[in-house]
Design an enzyme around this catalytic site. Structure first.
Site, PDB file in Angstrom:
ATOM      1  N   GLU A 228      -9.791   1.609   4.304  1.00 35.17           N
ATOM      2  CA  GLU A 228      -9.557   2.753   3.422  1.00 35.17           C
ATOM      3  C   GLU A 228     -10.868   3.220   2.774  1.00 35.17           C
ATOM      4  O   GLU A 228     -11.143   4.427   2.693  1.00 35.17           O
ATOM      5  CB  GLU A 228      -8.543   2.364   2.347  1.00 35.17           C
ATOM      6  CG  GLU A 228      -8.196   3.443   1.344  1.00 35.17           C
ATOM      7  CD  GLU A 228      -7.255   2.914   0.278  1.00 35.17           C
ATOM      8  OE1 GLU A 228      -7.548   3.125  -0.919  1.00 35.17           O
ATOM      9  OE2 GLU A 228      -6.242   2.277   0.623  1.00 35.17           O
TER      10      GLU A 228
ATOM     11  N   HIS B 191      -7.110  -3.708   5.177  1.00 35.61           N
ATOM     12  CA  HIS B 191      -6.565  -2.351   5.045  1.00 35.61           C
ATOM     13  C   HIS B 191      -7.365  -1.573   4.008  1.00 35.61           C
ATOM     14  O   HIS B 191      -7.783  -0.434   4.240  1.00 35.61           O
ATOM     15  CB  HIS B 191      -5.086  -2.418   4.632  1.00 35.61           C
ATOM     16  CG  HIS B 191      -4.523  -1.119   4.118  1.00 35.61           C
ATOM     17  ND1 HIS B 191      -4.790  -0.638   2.854  1.00 35.61           N
ATOM     18  CD2 HIS B 191      -3.703  -0.205   4.699  1.00 35.61           C
ATOM     19  CE1 HIS B 191      -4.181   0.512   2.680  1.00 35.61           C
ATOM     20  NE2 HIS B 191      -3.517   0.800   3.772  1.00 35.61           N
TER      21      HIS B 191
ATOM     22  N   SER C 129       0.828  -1.201   0.000  1.00 31.67           N
ATOM     23  CA  SER C 129       0.000   0.000   0.000  1.00 31.67           C
ATOM     24  C   SER C 129       0.859   1.247   0.000  1.00 31.67           C
ATOM     25  O   SER C 129       1.891   1.306   0.652  1.00 31.67           O
ATOM     26  CB  SER C 129      -0.916   0.022   1.230  1.00 31.67           C
ATOM     27  OG  SER C 129      -1.673   1.211   1.259  1.00 31.67           O
TER      28      SER C 129
ATOM     29  N   LYS D 204      -4.014  -6.974   3.860  1.00 30.87           N
ATOM     30  CA  LYS D 204      -4.105  -5.900   2.872  1.00 30.87           C
ATOM     31  C   LYS D 204      -5.554  -5.660   2.450  1.00 30.87           C
ATOM     32  O   LYS D 204      -5.981  -4.521   2.242  1.00 30.87           O
ATOM     33  CB  LYS D 204      -3.256  -6.253   1.636  1.00 30.87           C
ATOM     34  CG  LYS D 204      -3.333  -5.221   0.493  1.00 30.87           C
ATOM     35  CD  LYS D 204      -2.965  -3.812   0.948  1.00 30.87           C
ATOM     36  CE  LYS D 204      -2.657  -2.868  -0.201  1.00 30.87           C
ATOM     37  NZ  LYS D 204      -3.620  -2.764  -1.266  1.00 30.87           N
TER      38      LYS D 204
END
Length: 491
Positions: free
Chosen positions: A195, A191, A133, A188
């Site tokens: 986001e 994540h 990221s 991820k």
């Protein structure tokens, strides 16, 4: 002729910048671009352009690419998730040697990563799914990297991945081992789900402020810049202040001319699907995904705006005044909703870690998200501290610091939600955050009625408050049914 330390396939934005990052850290890099009508020129353009005079070796066949990398080979794939990854693996395997490592740096589905780890280990090869990221800037200057997969491969790639990762103030890299199988890509994925939530919450705050204060974009940009100096300090808040102020050559605000239709590449949706699999209420991220879906309904929204024009739908005094205290209320509500979103995301990772046996370290995850990645913020340091104090913490809302923060910000969240309701302002993630919080804190829920309904029409049974858990009962509600039950289970 083995001349390179690592190979990289895929020279789009992320791949190209990661290659430059690798070379800048002292590594010689072989580059290759997957099947493409203009494949050769992509490689040539890079090695003769941004890579000219640097330690890059351009290759034009899989055989040439593989043979140019030192043993044990480390090969990073920066290509579209799904079939392209499998196709490249199939092309690479015949040329690889036992002990070679393939690193998938794309946003792959963690189920695919689990499968690929097992498949390649059976062939004597290693596979790592590394969530990366940071976007274009992060790829070039240091992203946050979340590797997982073949445990034996971590010592082989650790130095390289930590060298190119972002660094915290103490010099520690924003890259640590997540766990076996698909752990890295799962982290991820979450994540990216968080986001989605962060971006939607910021967009909703922008919408509330724009509609309730009458400030122009420069004024709104000033607010976000001010917020970025405090507890909301983050990359996304910072760039929002820049976006709001950006003007075109004719003096118009660019933002006002950008069509309000948001795209997505799937990781937010995957997070919601994963939450459904785990039975975990990832409500805020779900609403963020649905909000993007809603944004695509342009014709429907246009028709509804005419049929149901804007205006107050209630006669209650608004909670948000056109003054500083109202703006502070939006700030505090944003902070509270953000905390709830992160609490949900970490809760999902905890359940998945238990299910798949990953033993995720949540404090470390928050730590490596503090620099390089899109959701980087000072807020994450508090999360690291919470899990450092109690690695078994069930929910971030139970941590003493976040309990104090929620107590202080909760009135603002309630006020902002009420104001939006009575002024017809859509703020699904703010609403969802408050509903989750109230659902979590209410020890007695109305689910007893749902279970009674299920037993009434389908003999699904129920548990009783005055009996031990795990003992199930059935009632013949109408006096016309029998004693047969359908049994109980949860999908």
């Amino acid at each position: 002729m083995q001349i390179s330390d690592i190979g990289l396939i895929g020279l789009a934005v992320m791949g190209e910048n990661l290659a430059l990052n690798l070379e800048n850290k002292g590594y010689t890099v072989s580059v290759y671009n997957r099947v493409h009508p203009d494949r050769e020129s992509v490689v040539t353009r890079f090695v003769e352009g941004r890579g000219k005079g640097k330690r890059f070796h351009g290759t034009y066949t899989i055989e040439e690419f593989v043979e140019s990398i030192r043993l044990p080979r480390k090969i990073m794939l920066m290509v579209k998730a799904g079939n392209p990854v499998d196709e490249l693996i199939d092309q690479l395997v015949p040329w690889l040697s036992p002990g070679d490592v393939i690193i998938d740096g794309g946003n792959s589905d963690f189920h695919d990563t689990e499968r690929r780890v097992k498949m390649l280990e059976e062939k004597g090869l290693y596979f790592i799914g590394a969530g990366i990221s940071g976007g274009e800037e992060g790829a070039l200057n240091g992203p946050s990297i979340m590797p997982g997969g073949s445990v034996t491969a971590w010592p082989l790639v650790k130095d390289i991945l930590q060298a190119i990762a972002a660094k915290l103030e103490d010099g520690s890299p924003c890259c640590e081992w997540m766990g076996p199988g698909g752990a890295g890509h799962y982290v991820k994925m979450v994540h990216n789900g968080i986001e989605y939530g962060d971006m939607e919450l910021i967009a909703e705050a922008y919408s509330i402020l724009k509609k309730r204060t009458g400030l122009d974009n420069d004024g709104l940009g000033d607010i976000f810049e001010l917020w970025n100096r405090g507890e909301l300090n983050s990359f996304l808040i910072e760039i929002t202040s820049h976006i709001l102020r950006y003007k075109e050559e004719n003096g118009d605000y660019l933002l006002d001319h950008i069509l309000d239709v948001a795209g997505q590449k799937g990781t937010g949706k995957w997070s919601v699907m994963a939450a459904l699999d785990e039975g975990d209420p990832l409500t805020l991220v779900s609403e963020a995904v649905f909000a993007r879906f809603m944004s695509t309904l342009v014709r429907e929204r246009e028709r509804a705006s005419v049929q149901y024009p804007a205006g107050k739908v209630g006669d209650m005094e608004a909670c948000i005044k056109l003054n500083t205290s109202g703006i502070e209320a939006v700030r505090d509500a944003l902070y509270a909703a953000k905390l709830i979103s992160y609490a949900q995301g970490f809760s999902l990772m905890r359940r998945a870690s238990e299910r798949y046996g990953w033993d995720l370290d949540y404090g470390t995850i928050a730590k490596i998200w503090r620099k390089g990645c899109i959701i980087r913020s000072v807020f994450l340091e508090r999360i690291t501290q919470a899990y450092t104090k109690n690695r078994a913490l069930e929910n971030l809302l139970f941590d003493a610091f976040f309990h104090e923060m929620m107590e202080g910000a909760l009135p603002a969240l309630r006020g902002v939600v009420v104001d939006c309701v009575f002024n017809g302002i859509a703020a699904p993630c703010f609403f969802s955050a408050l509903s989750y919080f109230d659902g979590l804190r209410n020890f007695i829920s109305p689910a007893n009625l749902i279970q009674a309904q299920r037993d009434y029409f389908g003999a699904h049974t129920y548990e009783r408050t005055d009996a031990e858990r795990g003992k199930f009962f059935h009632t013949d509600w109408t006096g016309k049914g029998g004693k047969t039950v359908s049994g109980t289970y949860n999908v």
